[in-house]
Every structure is written in structure tokens, then in C-alpha cells.
Design an enzyme around this catalytic site. Sequence first.
Site, PDB file in Angstrom:
ATOM      1  CG  HIS A 156      -1.700  -1.227   1.439  1.00 31.51           C
ATOM      2  ND1 HIS A 156      -2.918  -1.476   0.849  1.00 31.51           N
ATOM      3  CD2 HIS A 156      -1.400  -2.336   2.160  1.00 31.51           C
ATOM      4  CE1 HIS A 156      -3.350  -2.678   1.232  1.00 31.51           C
ATOM      5  NE2 HIS A 156      -2.424  -3.229   2.012  1.00 31.51           N
ATOM      6  CB  SER A 163      13.441  22.035 -17.169  1.00 31.06           C
ATOM      7  OG  SER A 163      12.692  23.223 -17.282  1.00 31.06           O
ATOM      8  CE  LYS A 195      12.422  19.179 -12.470  1.00 31.04           C
ATOM      9  NZ  LYS A 195      11.080  19.467 -12.966  1.00 31.04           N
ATOM     10  CD  GLU A 204       8.595  11.708 -16.170  1.00 25.68           C
ATOM     11  OE1 GLU A 204       7.742  12.462 -16.660  1.00 25.68           O
ATOM     12  OE2 GLU A 204       9.643  12.122 -15.646  1.00 25.68           O
TER      13      GLU A 204
END
Length: 463
Positions: free
Chosen positions: A156, A277, A283, A290
Site C-alpha cells: 500500500h 528543462s 532540473k 516516464e
Amino acid sequence: MASLWGGRFEKEMDELVKQFNASIGFDKRMYSEDIDGSIAHVTMLAAQGIVTEEEKEQIVRGLEKIREKIYNGDIVFNVDDEDIHMGIESRLIEEIGETGKKLHTARSRNDQCQVDGRLYLKKEIRQILHRLFYLESVILKKAEKYADSITVGFTHMQHAQPITLGFVFMAYFQMFRRDISRLIDTYERMDFCPLGSCALAGTTLPIDRHKTAELLGFSAPTENAMDSVSDRDYSLEFLSDASISMMHLSRWAEEFVWWNSQEFSYIAIDDSYCTGSSIMPQKKNPDMAELLRGKVGRVYGDLMQLLTVMKGTPLAYNKDFQEDKESLFDAIDTWKASIQIFANMLDKTEFRMDQIEKQFSKGFLNATDIAEHFAKQGIPFRQAHSIVGQMVKTCEHRGCDFEDLTDEELQAIDPRVTRESLGDIGIKACVDARVSYGGTAPSEVRRQIKEGTEWLESLSDWK
Ligand code: ARG
């Protein structure tokens, strides 16, 4: 240009219809398999006395020349070719003249596109298997390296029990192992040759389908001509295999995104697998992970597309079936690239054990181990569970760990419990003791690695 099937027509095809109808834009990928199929077919026709030896020689030479020309980019197909089968056949007739017109004896594009598809997919499955073998070997290497390294196990997304990192690797090893075995099953189930099924009902000509099957490296010919030209189960199975395996990659990619976050900091993905970025100079984003998580969407889409195409098609061939290729090719390309990217990214990823260790003090990771320890001392597990639950409550009130509880506090919970009776509840002792078959102890992870390595070696026929 009049089509090869144009005999009964009075009008040319409408331009828009030509474009809508053509599959050449995508089925040209299978040109080499189409030529292999034709060479096997004409070799069988000659062996059966349906064409002469000289005619066969001429056709084979013509086809090999066309293969070379396509490879070198000297043949540019267009919508007039309609599909790869007619594109090659019409080039053959241009190349060698009248004899070329004998090639299409006792076959149809309906069985031809199927033999191409199966040959092509068999080749690609072997390549995908190679990539999965590579991924598994990277996993085994990492599992060995991190066999003793302790990390947090979650359920969980809450701290659950301490586990080893090697154990996590071996969990993913099992997923890809099932993917490999599914893919091998698919390969073996599709390894039958449809050529000679013709349009739907076989032929009156004395062909030898066993011969063509053998020449093309299939285990046997398919059993029923009508099924053979209408069956796309093998593509659907492949797309299901791809979907399940992409889901596995996506789950691990998701973990990579979390592990790489500032909150976790378990890993720092290699610079070469991240992007920056355009506005935020600091970044470094885990884009590959992803993107892998995103790519699974296209592969599920590919599976749903073909399932939907197939659901309303009566026997035998229907033009709907031409829509079986682009989704298949897309899934092949996507799956192949995804495995490679993930395996390389994994290979370059090291774990930050100092960061991981900081998490051990949170969430009472050793709670189950203490309960099991009590159970070993004869306290029924349900009671032991309740005792440790009360210990957690006391610790939370006081803001301390199990180790900080006093004898008085423990005795107040249950007279059988003292500090001494807790035994060694250190995180390492907990992990080392989980030696049950399939458990997380380093010794057990090493057994899993050995078993997995042997299994991988047993697949040498597929390498
Ligand atoms: N291009 C077709 C396909 O991919 C080949 C078979 C066409 N057969 C036919 N009778 N129209 O399905």
C-alpha cells in the site's frame, strides 16, 4: 497501370480508392519474407512438376535480383503496387517476362500475406527474446551485487518489512521470465505454414504443403485452409504478450520515477538517461522512465485495435484483415526499443544505500519479525500480533522506537514480554532470518539467482 487482377474490370480504380486500399506503405517491411515465401513456393512447384526446373531457376534468380534492388533502394513502391505481394510479382514479370506469371500458381495473396506475417513475426520474436535475455542478465548481475543490501519493502506504499534489493531485482526477473516463456509459447503455436491454403479452400493442383513448410523452417503446414487464411490469433497472442511485458516495464519504470524523486533519493538515474528543462535550470528529469510508462498505452491500443478488427469477421478472408499489420509493427518496434532502453538504464543505475538506510527508522519495519519471534516462544500469533500492535501504539505516543521501550512499558502490555525476550530485532537480523523458500534473506536470494541463471542458460537454443 492495370492491376494484376484487372481482367474482369472495365474501369480503372478511383485514385482515392487506390490510396485507401493500398497496404504497400506498410507491408513493404515484409519484402524479404515475401521473397523467401515465393522461392520456397516455386521450389515446391518445380519438385511437383508444376513448373519446370528452368522456369524455377529463372524465377528464383529474378526474385533474388529484386530483393537486392529493394535492399539498395532501387525499387520505389507506390500505390499502384497495392501491396508487397503484387509489388514484387509485377516487378518479377518486368524482370523475367512471361515465366514470372507462373509464380502465382496454387497460391493466393490470402495465404501469401499470412506466410509473410508469420515469417516476419517469428524473426522479430527471436530478436525480442534476445533483448529480454539481455535484460534478464542485467537483472541477475544487479541482484548479485545487491544481494545483501537492505531496503524498505512496501505494501500500500506504506513501510511494510525490510527486504533485500537483490530480492526486488529477482521479483522483476520472474515477471520477465514469464514474458519469455509466453513468447516462446506463442512462437511454437504459430510455427505452422499457411502457404498453399490458397484463397480459402486449397487447390486442385498437386502441391506439397509439407515441402513448403519444411523449406521455410516451419514445424508443419496448417491443418485447415479456411482457418489458415482467416486466423490472426498469433498476432493477437503476440500483442497480448507485448502488452503484459510492457506493463511489467511500466511498473518498474514507475518505481524508477519514485526512487529518483527528491523524496526518495534511492537512485540517481544516469545523466545520459535523463533530460533537462527549458525553463528550470536545475532540473534533471527521469524522462526515459516516464516515456516507458507512457509507451505501454500504445501497445494496449495495438492489442485492442486488432481484437476489435477481428470480432465481426465471418470466414474466410475479409479485407478488414489488412488492418492487422500496422498495430503489430508498432508493438514490435515499441516493445523492442523499450526493453533495450530499460535494460541499459538499469545497467547504469546504482543505488544510494546511505539514503535508503535513512528510512529504516520509520514505520516499524521489524514489527512482523517481533511478532514471529513471540510466536516462536509459544505465544499464539494472533496474540503476538496484538502485543506488537500495542507496542507500536506506545512508541507512537512517546515518539520512540521498539528498542526504547522499558521493561515496565512492555510488562504493562503483556507480562510475558521483557526487553530481553525481544531478541535481536535489528534490521539485518530480520532480513537474514527470512529464509523460507522464495523469501528475502540474502542466502535465499542467492539460491533464486542460481536457479534463474540455470533457467536462462537452459534457453540456449533460442539464443
Ligand atoms: N494486402 C492484403 C492484406 O494485407 C493481402 C491480401 C489481399 N487479398 C485480397 N483478396 N484482397 O490483407
